[in-house]
Write a protein that holds these residues in place. Structure first.
Motif, short mmCIF file in Angstrom:
data_model
loop_
_atom_site.label_atom_id
_atom_site.label_comp_id
_atom_site.label_asym_id
_atom_site.label_seq_id
_atom_site.Cartn_x
_atom_site.Cartn_y
_atom_site.Cartn_z
N MET A 188 0.86 -1.19 0.00
CA MET A 188 0.00 0.00 0.00
C MET A 188 0.89 1.23 0.00
O MET A 188 1.94 1.24 0.64
CB MET A 188 -0.93 -0.01 1.22
CG MET A 188 -1.83 -1.23 1.29
SD MET A 188 -2.79 -1.54 -0.20
CE MET A 188 -3.86 -0.14 -0.20
N PRO A 189 0.48 2.29 -0.70
CA PRO A 189 1.28 3.52 -0.68
C PRO A 189 1.31 4.12 0.71
O PRO A 189 0.35 3.98 1.47
CB PRO A 189 0.55 4.46 -1.65
CG PRO A 189 -0.57 3.70 -2.24
CD PRO A 189 -0.70 2.39 -1.53
N ASP A 190 2.41 4.75 1.05
CA ASP A 190 2.50 5.45 2.32
C ASP A 190 3.29 6.75 2.11
O ASP A 190 3.75 7.04 1.02
CB ASP A 190 3.14 4.58 3.41
CG ASP A 190 4.57 4.18 3.11
OD1 ASP A 190 4.92 3.04 3.42
OD2 ASP A 190 5.35 4.98 2.56
N ALA A 191 3.43 7.50 3.16
CA ALA A 191 4.08 8.81 3.06
C ALA A 191 5.56 8.70 2.64
O ALA A 191 6.09 9.61 2.03
CB ALA A 191 3.97 9.55 4.39
N HIS A 192 6.20 7.58 2.99
CA HIS A 192 7.62 7.42 2.68
C HIS A 192 7.85 6.94 1.25
O HIS A 192 8.91 7.15 0.70
CB HIS A 192 8.27 6.43 3.65
CG HIS A 192 8.18 6.90 5.08
ND1 HIS A 192 8.82 8.01 5.54
CD2 HIS A 192 7.48 6.39 6.12
CE1 HIS A 192 8.55 8.17 6.82
NE2 HIS A 192 7.73 7.21 7.19
N HIS A 193 6.85 6.27 0.67
CA HIS A 193 6.97 5.75 -0.68
C HIS A 193 5.71 6.13 -1.45
O HIS A 193 4.84 5.30 -1.66
CB HIS A 193 7.13 4.22 -0.67
CG HIS A 193 8.36 3.78 0.03
ND1 HIS A 193 8.41 3.47 1.36
CD2 HIS A 193 9.63 3.63 -0.44
CE1 HIS A 193 9.62 3.14 1.70
NE2 HIS A 193 10.39 3.22 0.64
N PRO A 194 5.61 7.38 -1.86
CA PRO A 194 4.41 7.81 -2.56
C PRO A 194 4.23 7.07 -3.88
O PRO A 194 5.20 6.61 -4.47
CB PRO A 194 4.63 9.31 -2.81
CG PRO A 194 6.09 9.52 -2.67
CD PRO A 194 6.61 8.44 -1.77
N ALA A 195 3.00 6.95 -4.28
CA ALA A 195 2.69 6.30 -5.55
C ALA A 195 3.34 7.07 -6.69
O ALA A 195 3.45 8.28 -6.64
CB ALA A 195 1.18 6.22 -5.75
N THR A 196 3.74 6.33 -7.72
CA THR A 196 4.34 6.97 -8.89
C THR A 196 3.26 7.53 -9.78
O THR A 196 2.13 7.17 -9.72
CB THR A 196 5.20 5.96 -9.68
OG1 THR A 196 4.40 4.85 -10.03
CG2 THR A 196 6.41 5.57 -8.90
#
Length: 143
Positions: A135-143
């Motif tokens: 799931m996307p999170d603040a540390h790995h935003p969706a591309t």
């Protein structure tokens, strides 16, 4: 858990100026997707020949940031973002020399090769795909 692999950007993948020809990226991306399914224990030959399941692309949204150059070692990162009844939502990030070249949001759908209709992911494939769901999170935003 992201799937990671590398591919060389070859002479035949580039235009006369040595810059990646974008349709070549799509051909390379299909190979990465094929390798991803094989890494889960579902090589496409088995899916296609034995189980009669296809995995066509129904949506692909690419964003290019920098050109890839002949001789670059392309680093592919594939992330599973969603799994529907028959759909699979993926995100790709492609880098070279530590810089992101392009990203993609990609949806494929399981289909029956007997009638070309969507097909619910079989339980064993769904379980393997689900084990890779991020799931996307603040540390790995969706591309």
């Amino acid at each position: 858990m992201a799937f990671k692999t590398t591919r060389p950007l070859r002479f035949g993948d580039c235009d006369p100026s040595g810059i990646a020809y974008f349709p070549s990226y799509l051909n390379i991306l299909v190979g990465v997707l094929e390798d991803y399914f094989a890494s889960l224990g579902f090589p496409w030959r088995r899916l296609i020949d034995d189980r009669r399941i296809g995995v066509p692309t129904v949506r692909l949204d690419l964003t290019f940031m920098k050109p890839g150059l002949q001789g670059d070692e392309l680093e592919f990162v594939l992330v599973v973002r969603g799994i529907g009844r028959s759909s699979l939502d993926l995100e790709h990030q492609v880098s070279a020399n530590g810089q992101v070249l392009w990203t993609a949001k990609h949806r494929v759908v399981a289909t029956s090769l007997d009638n070309n209709q969507s097909y619910a992911w079989p339980d064993d494939i769904r379980a393997a795909l689900t084990s890779h769901l991020e799931m996307p999170d603040a540390h790995h935003p969706a591309t």
